[in-house]
Design a protein around this motif. Structure first.
Motif, PDB file in Angstrom:
ATOM      1  N   GLU A  86      15.946  -3.983  -0.347  1.00 53.17           N
ATOM      2  CA  GLU A  86      16.785  -3.018   0.357  1.00 53.17           C
ATOM      3  C   GLU A  86      16.743  -1.640  -0.310  1.00 53.17           C
ATOM      4  N   ILE A  87      16.698  -1.616  -1.621  1.00 52.16           N
ATOM      5  CA  ILE A  87      16.587  -0.331  -2.324  1.00 52.16           C
ATOM      6  C   ILE A  87      15.252   0.327  -2.014  1.00 52.16           C
ATOM      7  N   LEU A  88      14.175  -0.450  -2.039  1.00 45.26           N
ATOM      8  CA  LEU A  88      12.852   0.087  -1.713  1.00 45.26           C
ATOM      9  C   LEU A  88      12.814   0.606  -0.282  1.00 45.26           C
ATOM     10  N   GLU A  89      13.473  -0.085   0.625  1.00 48.66           N
ATOM     11  CA  GLU A  89      13.504   0.357   2.028  1.00 48.66           C
ATOM     12  C   GLU A  89      14.197   1.715   2.159  1.00 48.66           C
ATOM     13  N   LYS A  90      15.247   1.957   1.373  1.00 51.28           N
ATOM     14  CA  LYS A  90      15.938   3.246   1.421  1.00 51.28           C
ATOM     15  C   LYS A  90      15.016   4.370   0.952  1.00 51.28           C
ATOM     16  N   TYR A  91      14.272   4.128  -0.121  1.00 54.57           N
ATOM     17  CA  TYR A  91      13.336   5.154  -0.602  1.00 54.57           C
ATOM     18  C   TYR A  91      12.185   5.340   0.387  1.00 54.57           C
ATOM     19  N   ALA A  92      11.777   4.266   1.034  1.00 55.24           N
ATOM     20  CA  ALA A  92      10.716   4.377   2.037  1.00 55.24           C
ATOM     21  C   ALA A  92      11.189   5.203   3.229  1.00 55.24           C
ATOM     22  N   ALA A  93      12.450   5.013   3.619  1.00 53.49           N
ATOM     23  CA  ALA A  93      13.001   5.751   4.754  1.00 53.49           C
ATOM     24  C   ALA A  93      13.070   7.245   4.461  1.00 53.49           C
ATOM     25  N   ARG A  94      13.212   7.598   3.180  1.00 56.68           N
ATOM     26  CA  ARG A  94      13.259   9.013   2.795  1.00 56.68           C
ATOM     27  C   ARG A  94      11.862   9.593   2.579  1.00 56.68           C
ATOM     28  N   GLY A  95      10.844   8.765   2.664  1.00 56.64           N
ATOM     29  CA  GLY A  95       9.478   9.232   2.469  1.00 56.64           C
ATOM     30  C   GLY A  95       9.036   9.282   1.017  1.00 56.64           C
ATOM     31  N   HIS A  96       9.819   8.691   0.114  1.00 56.88           N
ATOM     32  CA  HIS A  96       9.465   8.711  -1.304  1.00 56.88           C
ATOM     33  C   HIS A  96       8.588   7.539  -1.721  1.00 56.88           C
ATOM     34  N   VAL A  97       8.595   6.476  -0.939  1.00 57.05           N
ATOM     35  CA  VAL A  97       7.851   5.257  -1.273  1.00 57.05           C
ATOM     36  C   VAL A  97       7.111   4.757  -0.043  1.00 57.05           C
ATOM     37  N   VAL A  98       5.856   4.344  -0.249  1.00 60.32           N
ATOM     38  CA  VAL A  98       5.103   3.634   0.783  1.00 60.32           C
ATOM     39  C   VAL A  98       5.315   2.147   0.492  1.00 60.32           C
ATOM     40  N   LEU A  99       6.067   1.475   1.360  1.00 58.60           N
ATOM     41  CA  LEU A  99       6.492   0.101   1.072  1.00 58.60           C
ATOM     42  C   LEU A  99       5.617  -0.922   1.797  1.00 58.60           C
ATOM     43  N   ARG A 100       5.169  -1.910   1.039  1.00 51.75           N
ATOM     44  CA  ARG A 100       4.408  -3.034   1.568  1.00 51.75           C
ATOM     45  C   ARG A 100       5.107  -4.333   1.160  1.00 51.75           C
ATOM     46  N   VAL A 109       2.910  10.192  -4.794  1.00 47.32           N
ATOM     47  CA  VAL A 109       3.054   9.039  -3.892  1.00 47.32           C
ATOM     48  C   VAL A 109       3.294   7.786  -4.731  1.00 47.32           C
ATOM     49  N   ILE A 110       4.297   7.017  -4.363  1.00 45.97           N
ATOM     50  CA  ILE A 110       4.539   5.715  -4.984  1.00 45.97           C
ATOM     51  C   ILE A 110       4.285   4.645  -3.938  1.00 45.97           C
ATOM     52  N   ILE A 111       3.265   3.830  -4.181  1.00 47.28           N
ATOM     53  CA  ILE A 111       2.967   2.700  -3.298  1.00 47.28           C
ATOM     54  C   ILE A 111       3.550   1.462  -3.957  1.00 47.28           C
ATOM     55  N   ALA A 112       4.519   0.829  -3.287  1.00 43.72           N
ATOM     56  CA  ALA A 112       5.199  -0.331  -3.858  1.00 43.72           C
ATOM     57  C   ALA A 112       5.010  -1.544  -2.957  1.00 43.72           C
ATOM     58  N   THR A 113       4.643  -2.674  -3.561  1.00 44.60           N
ATOM     59  CA  THR A 113       4.559  -3.938  -2.837  1.00 44.60           C
ATOM     60  C   THR A 113       5.680  -4.832  -3.325  1.00 44.60           C
ATOM     61  N   ASP A 114       6.575  -5.181  -2.409  1.00 45.47           N
ATOM     62  CA  ASP A 114       7.673  -6.075  -2.760  1.00 45.47           C
ATOM     63  C   ASP A 114       7.194  -7.518  -2.657  1.00 45.47           C
ATOM     64  N   ASN A 115       7.364  -8.251  -3.755  1.00 39.44           N
ATOM     65  CA  ASN A 115       6.838  -9.618  -3.851  1.00 39.44           C
ATOM     66  C   ASN A 115       7.924 -10.650  -3.532  1.00 39.44           C
ATOM     67  N   GLY A 116       8.554 -10.488  -2.360  1.00 35.11           N
ATOM     68  CA  GLY A 116       9.534 -11.474  -1.915  1.00 35.11           C
ATOM     69  C   GLY A 116      10.825 -11.445  -2.704  1.00 35.11           C
ATOM     70  N   SER A 117      11.340 -10.263  -3.001  1.00 34.51           N
ATOM     71  CA  SER A 117      12.590 -10.151  -3.765  1.00 34.51           C
ATOM     72  C   SER A 117      13.767 -10.706  -2.961  1.00 34.51           C
ATOM     73  N   VAL A 118      14.754 -11.249  -3.674  1.00 33.95           N
ATOM     74  CA  VAL A 118      15.942 -11.808  -3.013  1.00 33.95           C
ATOM     75  C   VAL A 118      17.231 -11.266  -3.630  1.00 33.95           C
ATOM     76  N   ASP A 119      17.120 -10.291  -4.543  1.00 28.84           N
ATOM     77  CA  ASP A 119      18.305  -9.822  -5.268  1.00 28.84           C
ATOM     78  C   ASP A 119      18.781  -8.444  -4.836  1.00 28.84           C
ATOM     79  N   GLY A 120      18.191  -7.877  -3.780  1.00 33.18           N
ATOM     80  CA  GLY A 120      18.560  -6.537  -3.324  1.00 33.18           C
ATOM     81  C   GLY A 120      17.513  -5.490  -3.611  1.00 33.18           C
ATOM     82  N   THR A 121      16.446  -5.858  -4.319  1.00 31.40           N
ATOM     83  CA  THR A 121      15.366  -4.913  -4.608  1.00 31.40           C
ATOM     84  C   THR A 121      14.731  -4.399  -3.324  1.00 31.40           C
TER      85      THR A 121
END
Length: 372
Positions: free
Chosen positions: A40-54, A26-38
């Protein structure tokens, strides 16, 4: 694995792919207000079930609090046996290339609770842009003195690994945890982190600006005078960061000399297994010669300043020790003086008593003679 990330679009995908291949559950990732496309990439991995995104868009260097909560949830929600608190520019792996992280942690004694993992900084030629995983091919093994000479304070601090615990506390920076270390992995299960902190001028300057402003916004958090992020932030504000960025990287001549001396050791495990999303835009060494030379001057001056600061601090310590010694000596001399005064007083008192007693005897004898 937990990670708090901000503006890491050039490396976040290969970093996640690497750790999934290594067997992280399990990868738990917290995005700290990225503005460069990070994000969106995390959201794609979250949609596949690879990342728990916060999401935590606040920029006040609250990493310790955020990572602590993720680490606790790793245990209480996901039943983690072990937790690795990582940064987006870190690639964790066993030292034995035949093993994966899963192989290590399945066989690792949980009784050791926590342990430190060496972080190896990777280096190579600088670039204006690009991920650089096929360019930064060398383990940076320069001595502290060599690092100081190019404007760097030291190598990266080791990271802490710990067993899953719903009450654990992770200290800012991921270098310490509240669980005591009761041992270390055996050599055959040793792991390390390959760290890519200066992938390009575009990435590095943005990171320095983001980190510095976050520290300025933080309340109750004061970085040390040697904190690498704030030192680089001051260089950015002074307009000297690009020169410093160039100078901390080896030139082709530096690489040849460093490889021969052992200061640089080739490391291809990431380069040969991971694709760099952002293509490199190299620095023209000839066109940047003036900046490189300026970086050398800055590095030399900063090295001299730090040397003088160290000498002044050492002199201050010696002066403090001398002052304490003088104070103790004065106290001893004072005690001896008091003792002498007391002895003199006692002697005088004794003598006075003897004189009085003798006078009394004389007076008594005279009185007796008068009555005979």
């Amino acid at each position: 694995m937990t990670m708090m990330v901000r503006d890491e679009v050039d490396i976040i995908a290969p970093m996640i792919e690497h750790h999934l291949r290594q067997g992280v559950d399990v990868i738990i990732a917290t995005d700290n207000g990225s503005v460069d496309g990070t994000t969106e990439i995390l959201e794609k991995y979250a949609a596949r079930g690879h990342v728990v995104l916060r999401h935590d868009p606040v920029h006040r260097k609250q990493q310790g609090v955020v990572v602590t909560q993720m680490a606790r949830d790793a245990a209480s929600i996901y039943g983690a046996d072990w937790v690795l608190n990582a940064d987006a520019d870190e690639f964790w792996m066993p030292k034995d290339p035949a093993l994966t992280l899963r192989d290590v942690f399945v066989n690792l004694n949980k009784g050791i609770q926590s342990f430190l993992v060496e972080v190896v900084d990777m280096t190579g030629p600088p670039a204006l842009a690009g991920t650089g995983l096929q360019r930064l091919l060398y383990r940076d093994l320069r001595s502290t003195k060599e690092l100081n000479a190019v404007g760097l304070h030291s190598h990266s601090t080791p990271n802490a690994v710990h067993v899953g615990d719903p009450s654990v506390t992770v200290v800012q920076g991921n270098h310490l945890v509240s669980l005591a270390s009761l041992g270390t992995p055996p050599p055959e299960l040793a792991i390390e982190v390959l760290h890519f902190p200066w992938r390009s001028w575009a990435q590095f300057s943005r990171k320095v600006d983001n980190s510095g402003r976050a520290y300025l916004n933080a309340s109750g958090l004061t970085p040390s005078p040697n904190h690498h992020g704030m030192r680089d932030f001051h260089r950015l504000q002074d307009g000297t960061l690009f020169a410093s960025y160039l100078f901390r990287h080896p030139t082709s001549e530096d690489l040849a000399e460093g490889i021969a001396s052992g200061s640089y050791v080739e490391e291809r495990r990431i380069a040969d297994t991971t694709t760099s999303p952002a293509p490199d835009v190299p620095v023209d060494q000839e066109k940047s010669a003036r900046e490189w030379a300026f970086g050398k001057v800055i590095g030399g001056l900063e090295y001299r300043v730090r040397t003088l600061e160290t000498e002044v601090a050492a002199a201050g310590d010696r002066n403090a020790e001398l002052a304490v010694g003088i104070h103790e000596l004065e106290e001893r001399l004072g005690e001896e003086k008091v003792a002498r005064i007391r002895a003199q007083t006692t002697l005088e008192t004794t003598l006075n008593r003897r004189v009085v007693r003798a006078a009394d005897r004389i007076v008594h004898a005279v009185h007796s003679l008068r009555h005979r």
